[in-house]
Design a protein around this motif. Structure first.
Motif, mmCIF file in Angstrom:
data_model
loop_
_atom_site.group_PDB
_atom_site.id
_atom_site.type_symbol
_atom_site.label_atom_id
_atom_site.label_comp_id
_atom_site.label_asym_id
_atom_site.label_seq_id
_atom_site.Cartn_x
_atom_site.Cartn_y
_atom_site.Cartn_z
ATOM 1 N N ASN A 85 0.845 -1.211 0.000
ATOM 2 C CA ASN A 85 0.000 0.000 0.000
ATOM 3 C C ASN A 85 0.874 1.253 0.000
ATOM 4 O OD1 ASN A 85 -2.878 -0.982 0.393
ATOM 5 N ND2 ASN A 85 -1.833 -2.032 2.071
ATOM 6 N N MET A 86 1.864 1.229 0.893
ATOM 7 C CA MET A 86 2.753 2.380 1.047
ATOM 8 C C MET A 86 3.562 2.593 -0.233
ATOM 9 S SD MET A 86 4.948 2.681 4.533
ATOM 10 C CE MET A 86 6.329 1.648 4.133
ATOM 11 N N PHE A 87 4.069 1.494 -0.772
ATOM 12 C CA PHE A 87 4.899 1.543 -1.988
ATOM 13 C C PHE A 87 4.131 2.217 -3.132
ATOM 14 C CE2 PHE A 87 6.305 -0.111 -6.030
ATOM 15 C CZ PHE A 87 7.680 -0.275 -5.921
ATOM 16 N N GLY A 143 1.387 8.971 -6.215
ATOM 17 C CA GLY A 143 1.462 10.400 -5.870
ATOM 18 C C GLY A 143 2.668 11.106 -6.459
ATOM 19 N N ASN A 144 3.616 10.344 -6.985
ATOM 20 C CA ASN A 144 4.852 10.930 -7.540
ATOM 21 C C ASN A 144 5.152 10.253 -8.880
ATOM 22 O OD1 ASN A 144 5.964 12.612 -5.072
ATOM 23 N ND2 ASN A 144 5.197 10.666 -4.267
ATOM 24 N N HIS A 146 6.256 19.442 -12.020
ATOM 25 C CA HIS A 146 5.081 19.305 -12.874
ATOM 26 C C HIS A 146 5.152 17.986 -13.626
ATOM 27 C CE1 HIS A 146 3.853 23.393 -12.132
ATOM 28 N NE2 HIS A 146 5.060 23.819 -12.440
ATOM 29 N N ILE A 147 4.070 17.276 -13.671
ATOM 30 C CA ILE A 147 4.014 16.030 -14.439
ATOM 31 C C ILE A 147 3.375 16.359 -15.788
ATOM 32 C CG2 ILE A 147 3.198 13.650 -14.483
ATOM 33 C CD1 ILE A 147 5.083 14.332 -12.125
ATOM 34 N N THR A 148 4.056 15.967 -16.854
ATOM 35 C CA THR A 148 3.509 16.216 -18.189
ATOM 36 C C THR A 148 3.482 14.891 -18.959
ATOM 37 O OG1 THR A 148 5.627 16.589 -19.280
ATOM 38 C CG2 THR A 148 4.615 18.502 -18.174
ATOM 39 N N MET A 198 -5.952 3.369 -9.012
ATOM 40 C CA MET A 198 -5.050 4.481 -9.375
ATOM 41 C C MET A 198 -3.775 3.943 -10.030
ATOM 42 S SD MET A 198 -5.596 6.780 -5.941
ATOM 43 C CE MET A 198 -4.729 8.276 -6.347
ATOM 44 N N VAL A 199 -3.313 2.789 -9.559
ATOM 45 C CA VAL A 199 -2.111 2.189 -10.170
ATOM 46 C C VAL A 199 -2.433 1.734 -11.604
ATOM 47 C CG1 VAL A 199 -0.365 0.364 -9.988
ATOM 48 C CG2 VAL A 199 -1.210 1.490 -7.915
#
Ligand code: NDP
Length: 498
Positions: free
Chosen positions: A165-167, A173-174, A429-431, A474-475
């Motif tokens: 979960n943490m991984f 998120g990043n 910024h994620i593009t 989300m993954v």
């Protein structure tokens, strides 16, 4: 002092004593006895044992190491004035330490992880450390995320277990790390041996010349044997059967005279090209595609000697990207700049402020640094009565100068890099660009039969540990952004295994 055979027991202070097999006791017949405080050797033996451990590295704790030789194979004096690269055939002694990143020192070394490749070149102009990985990129491009990244791969604060979960929560998120995630879950996340592993600088560095010019470079180290990897199933099985599998493989190969070989290459970019190049060359999540910047060989690395004592040679070794020689210099990559602080800082904590004096870290070429002296565990002559302040007229000091007579040697030239800007908080910024090279790697995996299928299985096997279905979704979305078939396939495989 180092001999295995001595005529009598000698204490650590050189005093002969009777035996270290029995303690000195006041005996009561054949029953028990009272040990005496005056048995100095008993007390020393127990006290030293309690202090045998030094702090474990917070990352890269489990490792194998070996000594070897770097030899120049091709002329590269057009792009660097580094002395160790100055002529074909020139040899430099090397220490290599290869590690997993997250797990502890006693952990199995076949677990899926990025592998660190730390190399110390004992050059004739001081030490040069190449602190690389077996992947050409990394998970982050802002160094402030480094502790968070690593904690998310380690043990949960409550359960003391690694935690899927943490991984995945960290990586969702990043998402700038998706390219490195693609490498980690490919077959290369579980190398078959250190002999079959490639390594990459990841960061952009600079080759500099005494005339003040420089080129940006990325370094590639490629195994002569080619890359070979373990399947997930084999890696898991070996982790149980032989947790030191990679350590043993390297040790046995060198002991048997089967010396591992690697070719060393650079990709070379002119500073002017960097200004207009598609990719930000200071972003550690991106490679320079081979078609734009082909590999150019500069040397060969051969591992020839196992450590005589692991603790002295490998555990006490410290490596830092800040350890550089003239002709080799850092770039403005923020993660590199931060590592240049963090690694020596870790060595000072782990080994003490005089860690450079330990035999494995000591320069093989002369050292004169009288402004760093004293401190815990100083083994040196400590510069006798030489001035301990700068600017002495009594004992003037001369520093090495470059050919233009500048006060500092070539590794610090800053031509081309003139920085004027606002000090601000840097937002990552994620593009769409962050997914392009990850998608390119997905295509690369497709060139090898069964690799894409194994990749899906590797991710699904890890992802099924995520208990929160919202996070799993989300993954899937993250991987769908790389390739929609990939995202769907991971979802199907994961949900079917729950
Ligand atoms: P290329 O087709 O020229 O190169 C692809 C490279 O991928 C190969 O040279 C090999 O690098 C590496 N590779 C092959 N199989 C695998 C695998 N199973 N897992 C990881 N890497 C593998 O394309 P590009 O240079 O344009 O790069 C395309 C993608 O390849 C990149 O997005 C990157 O993810 C990956 N890659 C690129 C590298 C680079 O520096 N350009 C280096 C390594 C990977 P090698 O010969 O070093 O083993």
């Amino acid at each position: 002092m180092h001999s295995l055979y001595v005529e009598s027991w000698l204490s650590s202070l050189g005093c002969p004593y009777a035996s270290n097999i029995t303690s000195i006791q006041v005996r009561n017949g054949s029953g028990g006895g009272l040990v005496l405080l005056q048995d100095t050797q008993l007390i020393e033996t127990l006290a030293h044992f309690s202090r045998e451990r030094i702090p474990e590295r917070v990352v890269h704790a489990k490792a194998a190491g070996a000594f070897g030789v770097f030899e120049v194979t091709h002329n590269c004096t057009d792009i660097t004035s580094a002395s160790f690269l100055s002529s074909i055939g020139k040899k430099t002694e090397v220490l290599l330490r290869v590690s997993t990143v997250g797990p502890e020192r006693g952990s199995a070394d076949t677990v899926r992880d990025v592998h660190g490749w730390a190399m110390k070149l004992y050059t004739d102009q001081g030490n040069l450390d190449w602190v690389f990985n077996n992947t050409p990129i990394f998970f982050i491009r802002d160094p402030i995320k480094f502790p968070s990244l690593n904690r998310s791969h380690k043990r949960h604060p409550r359960t003391n277990m690694t935690d899927a979960n943490m991984f995945w929560d960290f990586h969702v998120g990043n998402p700038e790390g998706i390219h490195e995630i693609m490498h980690l879950f490919s077959d290369r996340g579980t190398p078959a041996s250190i002999r079959h592993m490639n390594a990459y600088s990841g960061h952009t560095y600079k080759f500099t010349k005494e005339d003040g010019s420089f080129k940006y470079v990325k370094i590639h180290i490629k195994s002569h044997l080619g890359v070979a990897n373990l399947t997930r199933e084999a890696a898991v099985k070996l982790a149980g059967e032989n947790p030191d599998y990679l350590v043993q493989d390297l040790y046995d190969a060198i002991e048997s005279g089967s010396y591992p070989n690697y070719n060393v290459y650079v990709q070379v970019m002119d500073p002017r090209e960097a200004e207009t190049y598609k990719w930000n060359i200071f972003d550690m999540t991106k490679v320079w595609p081979h078609k734009d910047f082909p590999l150019r060989q500069i040397g060969r690395l051969t591992l020839t000697r196992n450590p005589r004592n692991y603790f002295v040679d490998i555990e006490q070794a410290s490596f830092s990207p800040s350890t550089m020689v003239p002709g080799f210099a850092p770039s403005a990559d923020p993660v590199l700049q931060a590592r240049m602080f963090a690694y020596p800082d870790a060595a000072r904590y782990r080994l003490g402020v005089n860690y450079q004096q330990l035999p494995t870290n000591a320069s093989r070429s002369p050292v004169y640094c009288p402004f760093e002296r004293d401190g815990f565990m100083n083994f040196s002559e400590n510069y006798g009565d030489d001035p301990n302040y700068v600017g002495s007229s009594l004992r003037p000091t001369t520093f090495a100068t470059d050919s233009q007579g500048k006060g500092r040697i070539a590794s610090t030239v800053t031509e081309h890099e003139k920085w004027v800007g606002e000090a601000c908080s840097f937002t990552t910024h994620i593009t769409e660009e962050d997914f392009e090279q990850a998608a390119a790697l997905w295509e690369v995996l497709g060139r090898e039969s069964g690799h894409q299928e194994r990749f899906i299985g590797n991710v699904a096997d890890h992802l099924r540990g995520v208990t929160d279905s919202r996070l799993r979704n989300m993954v899937y979305d993250l991987f769908s952004h790389v390739n929609s078939v990939l995202g769907d396939s991971i979802q199907i495989a994961t949900e079917a295994s729950l």
